[in-house]
Every structure is written in structure tokens, then in C-alpha cells.
Design an enzyme around this catalytic site. Sequence first.
Site, PDB file in Angstrom:
ATOM      1  N   GLY A 163       0.706  -1.249  -0.246  1.00  0.00           N
ATOM      2  CA  GLY A 163       0.029  -0.144  -0.258  1.00  0.00           C
ATOM      3  C   GLY A 163       0.962   1.143  -0.013  1.00  0.00           C
ATOM      4  O   GLY A 163       1.988   1.143   0.605  1.00  0.00           O
ATOM      5  N   GLY A 220      -0.191  -4.944   0.932  1.00  0.00           N
ATOM      6  CA  GLY A 220      -1.609  -4.839   0.034  1.00  0.00           C
ATOM      7  C   GLY A 220      -1.650  -5.330  -1.194  1.00  0.00           C
ATOM      8  O   GLY A 220      -2.751  -5.505  -1.684  1.00  0.00           O
ATOM      9  N   GLU A 270       4.655  -6.665   7.189  1.00  0.00           N
ATOM     10  CA  GLU A 270       3.855  -5.460   7.931  1.00  0.00           C
ATOM     11  C   GLU A 270       4.772  -5.659   9.202  1.00  0.00           C
ATOM     12  O   GLU A 270       4.783  -4.208   9.416  1.00  0.00           O
ATOM     13  CB  GLU A 270       2.567  -6.078   8.186  1.00  0.00           C
ATOM     14  CG  GLU A 270       1.513  -5.672   6.935  1.00  0.00           C
ATOM     15  CD  GLU A 270       1.741  -6.881   5.978  1.00  0.00           C
ATOM     16  OE1 GLU A 270       2.093  -7.775   6.152  1.00  0.00           O
ATOM     17  OE2 GLU A 270       1.039  -6.733   4.954  1.00  0.00           O
ATOM     18  N   ASP A 307      -1.880  -7.986   7.296  1.00  0.00           N
ATOM     19  CA  ASP A 307      -3.387  -7.701   7.230  1.00  0.00           C
ATOM     20  C   ASP A 307      -3.976  -7.980   5.896  1.00  0.00           C
ATOM     21  O   ASP A 307      -3.269  -9.079   5.251  1.00  0.00           O
ATOM     22  CB  ASP A 307      -3.624  -6.269   7.549  1.00  0.00           C
ATOM     23  CG  ASP A 307      -2.874  -5.386   6.750  1.00  0.00           C
ATOM     24  OD1 ASP A 307      -1.902  -5.484   6.115  1.00  0.00           O
ATOM     25  OD2 ASP A 307      -3.147  -3.979   6.806  1.00  0.00           O
TER      26      ASP A 307
END
Length: 637
Positions: A64, A113, A136, A144
Amino acid sequence: MNDISIRIAGRTGRITLQRPQALNAMTYEMCLAIEAALDTWRADPAVDLIVIDAEGERAFCSGGDIAELYATGTQGDYAYGQKFWADEYRLNHKIFQYPKPVVSFLQGFTMGGGVGIGCHGSHRVVGDSSQIAMPECGIGLIPDVGGSLMLALAPDRLGEYLGTTAARMNGSDAIFAGFADLYVPEADWPDLISGLEKTGDVSALEAAAIAPAPGPIQGQMADIDRHFHGRTLGDVLTTLRQDDSEFARATLTAMGRNSPLSMACTIEALHRLRGPSLSMEKALDLEYRFTARAMEHGDFLEGIRAAIIDKDRAPKWQFADMVVPTSAVSKMLMPLKEMALQLGGTGMKIGFIGLGNMGAPMAANLAKAGHSVTGFDVAGTTAKGVAQAPDIAGAARGMDVVITMLPNGAILRDVADAIIPQMRAGATLIDCSTVDVESARAVAEQAHAAGLLAVDAPVSGGIGGAAGGTLTFMAGGSANGFAAAEPLFEIMGQKAVHCGDAGAGQAAKICNNMILGATMIATCEAFALADKLGLDRQKMFDVASTSSGYSWSMNAYCPAPGVGPTSPADNDYLPGFAAELMLKDLGLSQQAAEAVDADTPMGARALELYRAFVEDEDGRGRDFSAMLPRFETRGRG
Ligand code: NAD
């Protein structure tokens, strides 16, 4: 948007990430654009399957785009990040549940992401260059985007290992760990994609796949299981520190770079998730408990600072001695209660502008049906289940659909000027107000120029129909626009007629309401005459409602109090449908009649009577059926 290409190619819905210079890192806008495309294609019979790929050789998607999260978070704005993650997770969930095949081609890096976009579909294709990881913990988050589901399902304790070390899997290891399905040499991908576009048939994928040689991680499974078997981060570190092997040393070095709080929470989360009730929803809910708190209480901002802002790669983690108390883990993973992640089923994001007598119940019905509805009204009114936007742009930005329900064409044009620049290309603007045909066409043109679908869809059925979800919609616009709006019409109404191109809905509406104005007057004057002839109102209703005098005005909206079904007459003529709105509609029909030289004497007389009623008598603010008390008191003079 240049960062992503969304299109239909042959039988496929095609999504190509095209930010190779940034390793195709996902921005918020890209995330919303993918979600909107999936929503559009879900029921589109022209789309058999979805193909997601990315430009460039180095990455499918490296994660992300977190710079903006840092900017808002360091200013104490945690809500932006929370909304970003909630929207991203909703997209991950949609891909996971998608009713059509979703095929992804994962060259180079697929991380964080990128896993959320590339690794939840039905056919995840890897090749020689694939490198998949959940890194992460290195920026103070936990795995996630639904990645914790796959980590919890991975063989033995591989999930804990991948989550806490951020180890990269090659294509073969990714298949072993459950992050991918098919290994196809990358030279074959272009032909394979063309074939999918042509045929819409995924069986070619299986035929093209080969069995890869086992990856390095598969060779380490005995070590991984032995060392990651412990209940907590402390347990894992203890066994690793007692081992002098190459594996233990490399693993401790990798873990030494990551946030201790994040690693401890990752291990706890995977323990909680494993078990018969494991689901994608449960995984995302648990991940969101952490991410929603990560800026304020976790190491996230410090992790970003060290990785991409100052780039010193020397984060000052909490619990730097790697001793993370159980209470700190529990605090990050405890339920969020009313702030909990709402995945919202397969609902759309709808903005609703104008929450008056009609708009408020219509918006409430959409919310009740599971859509995520955000409303705005200058008067500050709200509706049940509808979130309130702080300003008009907030009810338009990022929405799949924006619905307007406003008093007149001039206000509609002003509102259109404010919202159209905020709406994303491909979204749909539905105007349900009753306005002049010219305004409807002008707004549709403005919307088309901005890449939106536009539908004018005025309604009939009154506030009872709005509350009961039984309105009739008369729609004007393209076939695509009508198709996009139809599922919402089905919730708010019982019937929708596609009347033709832009403006055709308004044309149908003003013709209908010209009939209504005239029949309401005729019904009211007949009751007043009946009174003077000594005929009981109930008897008059019993006859007319079942004889040739029947009409909607008589049968469904009887203007005589205590007679027929409940109507505004039984509520002291409080609107309902205000007399000034009827005056407006009759004005619109006369304006249109003049423009096309149509002879409409009854409509013209109805307009005169309502104008006198609203402007010179006591009609303003009363229901349009209050013509009956007006006639009651008058003689012929
Ligand atoms: P209303 O006056 O109750 O609602 C209109 C709402 O729009 C108000 O709450 C007002 O505050 C809001 N508004 C005005 N300007 C705004 C702006 N710039 N931004 C945001 N909000 C704004 O009227 P209604 O009865 O709900 O009717 C709405 C439309 O539906 C009208 O065009 C009407 O002709 C049509 N209609 C009404 C009925 C009915 O029975 N009431 C039936 C069919 C069609």
C-alpha cells in the site's frame, strides 16, 4: 487515473496496475477504483471473469502507498488511516467472495497490500520471478489485508514464521503456503491472458501450469515447526536463541528488524484464528483491531518514519528488549465495539443529497437493504441508518452512486456543479427530484462529460411510497445507466420504467402529474358539490372509488378526512405532497407544453387554481389535497 487501467476486454473485466516506477504500490484511489469495477462487473453478463495484472517486470504490487497515512497520522488524524484500512479490507473481502473467477498474474514482488489484491482470487498465477511476502511487522503493523487468514491456514507453524520474519516466498513456496495456485512460465502469460479474454474460460490455466521444484522454505519446515511452536513471541525467541544453527541465526536477525509488539500480536492473532470458526471475516476483523489502533498505540508511525521518511532504517520500537507483556498484546487486539470493521456485505457506497419528506425514507430503505449510505441536506436533516456527511462533497467523493432528491431544477444544477467534480469516473448520478426537462438534460450532459453515468428518475407514490419502498420510477438515460440504477430502484420502489434517453423520465413525470393535479381538483370539487347536494362523503367514496370516477386521487389519497385509506386529509392536511410542489409540477408541464406547442387546457386551468391556492389563499405549506376545504367554503361567484 493513470495509475490503473480498468476496462472490459473480450469476455473479461480487466484491471492492470500501471505504476511500475513505484513498484505498482496501491493508492487509496486505485483501491476504490478496483472496488467500483468489481461492483459493476458482478452482475454484468458480458463479463465472465476478472483478470488482474500489472505493468513492469519488478513487481505485481509491492504494497500500500503509506506516505499519506504517515502525513495524516503525525497530525493526530487517525480517522483517515482507519477509513483507508476499512475500505481496503472491504475490497480484499469482495475479491475473496467474488462470484466470478478472479485470475491474478503475480510477477516480481507481491507484498502486503499487493497480497490483498493478488492473493484472494480463485486463480493466483506465479512464475519464475515471483516473490511474495507479508512484511508488515517491519513497519509496525501486523499481516493484514486478509493475509492472516492464509497464514493461519498455512502448514504447521509456517504462518508464524512468514508473519514475523517477513520471509519472501518464491512461486513454489507461495503455492505450498497457500498464497498462490498455479505455476506458469512467465513467457506464456501474454498468450494465456489473450486466450482468457477471447474465451472467458479458465480451464486453459490448469493446462498451462507446470509443477515447480520445491522452494527453499519447504526445505526448512522442520526447523520452522520446531521453533515457532511456542505460544508467545517470548517462547519463539527462547528456542531460537538456544539454537546455534544457521537457520536460527538468520531468523533472529530477520526478527530483530521488526516491531516486537507487532510480532507478538501476529503470533497471538494466528493462535486465535486457527480453529473451526476460522473465516475471512474473522481474520479481517482481528487485523483491523490492530491497524485501527496502530497509529495511536502501536509502532506504525515510527516504522514508516524509519523506512520511508527519514530512511534511517533505525526505528525506535516500543518493547525494544523484545519482552512484550501480555497486557500490551491484549490492548491491541481487544474488540473495537462500535468502531468494529463493517464489511457491509456486497453493498454499494451511496451518497444521498436532499433528505426531506421523500429523500429521508428513500435513503433509510437503501441503508436497511445493506448499502453504505452517506447523506447530506442543507437543513441538517438525517435518516435512519444513514451516515451524515460534513459537507456536500463528502456525500459524493468516492461514492458508487449519488442520488439527489431536491426541490427544483435550479437547486439541482447548483448541487450538480458541486458534486460532479467530486465523483469518480464510472460512478452513477441518479436524480429523483421532479425538475424541468431542460435541467435534467443539462445535468446529464455535464455528468457524461465527467465520465459518469446519469439517470433522471423522478418518482410517483408520495411519502407513503417512499417509506414503504413502493415508489414508481420513471427513468431517462442510457441502457447502462438504467442497468446501474435498477437494483436500487428495486429497493426503493415496486416498479421502474425506462422511458428513453436523458430527460424522458422527467417528461413522463410532468405528464403524470398534470393528470394528478387535474384529477385532484376534480375529486375535491366533486366532494364539495356532494356536500351541497346533501350526499354523505363515505357514500360518495363508496360509489366513485368503484365506478368510473375512480382515480389515484380518489382511491389512494382521498382528500376527504376519515374517508378511504389514511391520507394527509386525516392529518389536518399536513404534507404529504405540498401544494407548492404540485404548483411547481404544473408549471413544469405548462412550460414544456409551450416549448413544444401542445394544447393542454386542463393542465393550464389546474395551474391557475394551484397558483391562486398557494400564492393568494392559505395553500402554502398544506397538502395539495387541501383543495377540498378550499372548495367547501366557496360558492360559484
Ligand atoms: P422536501 O422539501 O421535503 O425535501 C427537499 C430537501 O432538499 C429539503 O430537506 C431541503 O433542505 C433539501 N435541500 C434543498 N437544497 C439543498 C442543497 N443545496 N443541498 C442539499 N439539500 C438541499 O421535498 P420532498 O417532498 O422530499 O420532494 C423532493 C422532490 O421530490 C421534489 O422535487 C418533489 O417535487 C418530488 N416529489 C415529491 C413527492 C411528495 O409526495 N412529497 C412525490 C413525488 C415527487
